[in-house]
Design a protein around this motif. Structure first.
Motif, PDB file in Angstrom:
ATOM      1  N   MET A   1      30.825  29.150  67.806  1.00  0.00           N
ATOM      2  CA  MET A   1      32.101  29.728  67.405  1.00  0.00           C
ATOM      3  C   MET A   1      31.868  30.807  66.352  1.00  0.00           C
ATOM      4  O   MET A   1      31.434  30.499  65.233  1.00  0.00           O
ATOM      5  CB  MET A   1      33.026  28.657  66.834  1.00  0.00           C
ATOM      6  CG  MET A   1      33.447  27.594  67.822  1.00  0.00           C
ATOM      7  SD  MET A   1      34.736  26.565  67.089  1.00  0.00           S
ATOM      8  CE  MET A   1      34.764  25.227  68.285  1.00  0.00           C
ATOM      9  N   PRO A   2      32.136  32.064  66.675  1.00  0.00           N
ATOM     10  CA  PRO A   2      31.928  33.146  65.701  1.00  0.00           C
ATOM     11  C   PRO A   2      32.767  32.907  64.445  1.00  0.00           C
ATOM     12  O   PRO A   2      33.979  32.683  64.533  1.00  0.00           O
ATOM     13  CB  PRO A   2      32.416  34.388  66.459  1.00  0.00           C
ATOM     14  CG  PRO A   2      32.355  34.019  67.900  1.00  0.00           C
ATOM     15  CD  PRO A   2      32.647  32.555  67.957  1.00  0.00           C
ATOM     16  N   GLY A   3      32.112  32.904  63.301  1.00  0.00           N
ATOM     17  CA  GLY A   3      32.810  32.692  62.040  1.00  0.00           C
ATOM     18  C   GLY A   3      32.465  31.374  61.379  1.00  0.00           C
ATOM     19  O   GLY A   3      32.867  31.130  60.233  1.00  0.00           O
ATOM     20  N   TRP A   4      31.688  30.531  62.062  1.00  0.00           N
ATOM     21  CA  TRP A   4      31.319  29.249  61.463  1.00  0.00           C
ATOM     22  C   TRP A   4      30.582  29.448  60.134  1.00  0.00           C
ATOM     23  O   TRP A   4      30.698  28.623  59.219  1.00  0.00           O
ATOM     24  CB  TRP A   4      30.416  28.451  62.416  1.00  0.00           C
ATOM     25  CG  TRP A   4      29.052  29.059  62.621  1.00  0.00           C
ATOM     26  CD1 TRP A   4      28.688  29.925  63.609  1.00  0.00           C
ATOM     27  CD2 TRP A   4      27.902  28.880  61.788  1.00  0.00           C
ATOM     28  NE1 TRP A   4      27.362  30.303  63.449  1.00  0.00           N
ATOM     29  CE2 TRP A   4      26.855  29.665  62.334  1.00  0.00           C
ATOM     30  CE3 TRP A   4      27.640  28.130  60.637  1.00  0.00           C
ATOM     31  CZ2 TRP A   4      25.587  29.723  61.770  1.00  0.00           C
ATOM     32  CZ3 TRP A   4      26.358  28.189  60.066  1.00  0.00           C
ATOM     33  CH2 TRP A   4      25.353  28.971  60.646  1.00  0.00           C
ATOM     34  N   ASP A   5      29.854  30.560  60.019  1.00  0.00           N
ATOM     35  CA  ASP A   5      29.069  30.817  58.817  1.00  0.00           C
ATOM     36  C   ASP A   5      29.907  31.346  57.653  1.00  0.00           C
ATOM     37  O   ASP A   5      29.379  31.571  56.560  1.00  0.00           O
ATOM     38  CB  ASP A   5      27.923  31.787  59.124  1.00  0.00           C
ATOM     39  CG  ASP A   5      28.385  33.061  59.796  1.00  0.00           C
ATOM     40  OD1 ASP A   5      29.542  33.116  60.273  1.00  0.00           O
ATOM     41  OD2 ASP A   5      27.603  34.023  59.850  1.00  0.00           O
ATOM     42  N   ARG A   6      31.194  31.517  57.874  1.00  0.00           N
ATOM     43  CA  ARG A   6      32.082  31.920  56.776  1.00  0.00           C
ATOM     44  C   ARG A   6      32.651  30.702  56.038  1.00  0.00           C
ATOM     45  O   ARG A   6      33.349  30.860  55.040  1.00  0.00           O
ATOM     46  CB  ARG A   6      33.222  32.794  57.306  1.00  0.00           C
ATOM     47  CG  ARG A   6      32.775  34.172  57.787  1.00  0.00           C
ATOM     48  CD  ARG A   6      33.932  35.124  57.956  1.00  0.00           C
ATOM     49  NE  ARG A   6      34.851  34.746  59.021  1.00  0.00           N
ATOM     50  CZ  ARG A   6      34.710  35.098  60.288  1.00  0.00           C
ATOM     51  NH1 ARG A   6      33.673  35.823  60.661  1.00  0.00           N
ATOM     52  NH2 ARG A   6      35.601  34.728  61.193  1.00  0.00           N
ATOM     53  N   ILE A   7      32.355  29.523  56.526  1.00  0.00           N
ATOM     54  CA  ILE A   7      32.841  28.311  55.875  1.00  0.00           C
ATOM     55  C   ILE A   7      32.071  28.104  54.573  1.00  0.00           C
ATOM     56  O   ILE A   7      30.838  28.148  54.547  1.00  0.00           O
ATOM     57  CB  ILE A   7      32.660  27.072  56.771  1.00  0.00           C
ATOM     58  CG1 ILE A   7      33.207  27.326  58.179  1.00  0.00           C
ATOM     59  CG2 ILE A   7      33.308  25.845  56.134  1.00  0.00           C
ATOM     60  CD1 ILE A   7      34.681  27.515  58.261  1.00  0.00           C
ATOM     61  N   SER A   8      32.784  27.849  53.491  1.00  0.00           N
ATOM     62  CA  SER A   8      32.169  27.651  52.187  1.00  0.00           C
ATOM     63  C   SER A   8      32.424  26.226  51.701  1.00  0.00           C
ATOM     64  O   SER A   8      33.434  25.608  52.058  1.00  0.00           O
ATOM     65  CB  SER A   8      32.752  28.640  51.167  1.00  0.00           C
ATOM     66  OG  SER A   8      32.276  28.366  49.862  1.00  0.00           O
ATOM     67  N   ASN A   9      31.515  25.703  50.889  1.00  0.00           N
ATOM     68  CA  ASN A   9      31.753  24.390  50.272  1.00  0.00           C
ATOM     69  C   ASN A   9      32.201  24.533  48.822  1.00  0.00           C
ATOM     70  O   ASN A   9      32.142  23.582  48.051  1.00  0.00           O
ATOM     71  CB  ASN A   9      30.508  23.499  50.357  1.00  0.00           C
ATOM     72  CG  ASN A   9      29.296  24.113  49.681  1.00  0.00           C
ATOM     73  OD1 ASN A   9      29.402  25.116  48.988  1.00  0.00           O
ATOM     74  ND2 ASN A   9      28.143  23.496  49.890  1.00  0.00           N
ATOM     75  N   GLU A  10      32.665  25.725  48.480  1.00  0.00           N
ATOM     76  CA  GLU A  10      33.230  25.973  47.159  1.00  0.00           C
ATOM     77  C   GLU A  10      34.589  26.655  47.298  1.00  0.00           C
ATOM     78  O   GLU A  10      34.784  27.480  48.194  1.00  0.00           O
ATOM     79  CB  GLU A  10      32.300  26.854  46.322  1.00  0.00           C
ATOM     80  CG  GLU A  10      30.958  26.204  46.004  1.00  0.00           C
ATOM     81  CD  GLU A  10      30.108  27.085  45.123  1.00  0.00           C
ATOM     82  OE1 GLU A  10      30.581  28.166  44.720  1.00  0.00           O
ATOM     83  OE2 GLU A  10      28.956  26.681  44.822  1.00  0.00           O
ATOM     84  N   PHE A  11      35.497  26.307  46.416  1.00  0.00           N
ATOM     85  CA  PHE A  11      36.823  26.921  46.421  1.00  0.00           C
ATOM     86  C   PHE A  11      36.788  28.263  45.698  1.00  0.00           C
ATOM     87  O   PHE A  11      35.979  28.473  44.788  1.00  0.00           O
ATOM     88  CB  PHE A  11      37.819  26.003  45.697  1.00  0.00           C
ATOM     89  CG  PHE A  11      38.604  25.124  46.617  1.00  0.00           C
ATOM     90  CD1 PHE A  11      39.942  25.377  46.878  1.00  0.00           C
ATOM     91  CD2 PHE A  11      38.005  24.042  47.230  1.00  0.00           C
ATOM     92  CE1 PHE A  11      40.664  24.567  47.715  1.00  0.00           C
ATOM     93  CE2 PHE A  11      38.714  23.216  48.068  1.00  0.00           C
ATOM     94  CZ  PHE A  11      40.053  23.482  48.319  1.00  0.00           C
ATOM     95  N   PRO A  12      37.701  29.166  46.080  1.00  0.00           N
ATOM     96  CA  PRO A  12      37.833  30.396  45.288  1.00  0.00           C
ATOM     97  C   PRO A  12      38.421  30.059  43.915  1.00  0.00           C
ATOM     98  O   PRO A  12      39.061  29.021  43.737  1.00  0.00           O
ATOM     99  CB  PRO A  12      38.814  31.233  46.120  1.00  0.00           C
ATOM    100  CG  PRO A  12      39.607  30.231  46.889  1.00  0.00           C
ATOM    101  CD  PRO A  12      38.653  29.108  47.188  1.00  0.00           C
TER     102      PRO A  12
END
Length: 336
Positions: free
Chosen positions: A64-75
């Motif tokens: 799924m394109p975009g899986w690598d945009r998932i972060s384990n930190e909040f903004p």
């Protein structure tokens, strides 16, 4: 489909700029597909979406394109949160043990799920949780109601979400509407064949993994007149193979495919004493969710899981799981 919660959801989104899209600690294709679709939808609405999950995305979802945009930190700054594909607070262990929770509870929180169960997220502002085959289906209906435009990328992610949770539109929970929605999304320009080709390419395995799969198959145990199949995966194998493929998923389908087997259960034993179980049920034996619920977990009637972190011994948990499963199968036969 008309959702009475839609006006409140629309109001929160309209009043927000940066919106965090959250997945639980057990991400799957439905949660990721729904999250990525929402990212595109909110972006097209002029919002700033941010993708969060407390754990690393499993390798099998990388088609799924975009899986690598998932972060384990909040903004540092955000205005609202949308939780997708769960309404169970217990599935956010990583998040609940972090400093992020206190910030989230002070912001508007939308929950979009499809399991139609009693929600346990105490800080939710609005919960949309109708019975549907996938959260992707609920999100599609919501987008139609709120007249959100679905670009090709958002449409593709919704197809991926629905196809995954419906087992390719073959599960018992698949409705005629589910099939129509996939058709409507395909009309937006989604190539289901190309999506499936990417998924299958990712599923290709190294010779080492195939050999390991063979060893796992040899270790399958059968219980209760072969109605229950189990496999145990120790930490040393989790550590060695998980980067390439989830060991449980290497054999669960074959376990379910054995004659007389109704339920397949894969146990994983972690270094810190944590024990997890992934449960799959064959058609007509819809008790997987009830098994998981007994141990504080959750999921679908045909696919579910649980985890134990209280230090109980694996053998005790395994024997209790077999006994509970056997009892539920017997009760299911009586009801049927």
């Amino acid at each position: 489909m008309t959702y009475p919660e839609s006006s409140q959801i629309s109001e929160i989104i309209n009043q927000s700029e940066t919106i965090v899209i959250m997945q639980a600690d057990n991400p799957d294709a439905d949660s990721l597909g729904s999250a990525l679709a929402l990212e595109h939808i909110l972006g097209d609405l002029g919002k700033k979406p941010f993708l969060y999950c407390g754990v690393t995305m499993p390798g099998y979802l990388h088609y799924m394109p975009g899986w690598d945009r998932i972060s384990n930190e909040f903004p540092k700054k955000f205005d609202a949160v949308i939780i997708v594909d769960t309404s169970a607070d217990s599935l956010f262990a990583s998040f609940n043990n972090s400093d992020y929770r206190k910030h989230v509870t002070a912001k508007p929180c939308i929950v979009i799920d499809h399991h139609s169960v009693e929600p346990t997220i105490p800080y939710a502002t609005v919960i949309l949780n109708p019975k549907a085959v996938a959260t992707g289906e609920v999100l599609y209906e919501l987008s139609q109601q709120l007249q959100w435009k679905l670009n090709v990328s958002a449409s593709e992610m919704l197809v991926a979400a629905i196809m995954a949770d419906s087992l390719g539109l073959t599960s018992e929970g698949t409705s005629p509407r589910s099939i129509h929605i996939v058709g409507e999304l395909a009309e937006n320009g989604v190539s289901i064949a190309a999506l499936e080709a990417r998924r299958r390419e990712l599923m290709r395995k190294s010779p080492e993994l195939i050999a390991y799969k063979g060893r796992l198959l040899e270790r399958i145990e059968y219980h209760d007149k072969n109605r229950i199949a189990t496999i145990t995966i120790p930490w040393v194998e989790i550590e060695k193979y998980s980067h390439a493929y989830n060991p449980s998923m290497l054999v669960l389908d074959e376990m379910r495919g054995a004659e007389e087997v109704a339920i397949a259960i894969a146990f994983k034993l972690y270094k810190d004493g944590k024990i997890t179980a992934k449960i799959r049920a064959n058609y007509g034996k819809a008790v997987a969710g009830e098994i998981a619920k007994h141990f504080g977990g959750g999921g679908h009637p045909y696919a579910s899981g649980f985890k134990i972190t209280n230090g109980r011994s694996y053998e005790d948990i395994k024997q209790e799981c077999i006994a509970v499963t056997s009892k539920l199968l017997d009760e299911h036969l009586v009801v049927s």
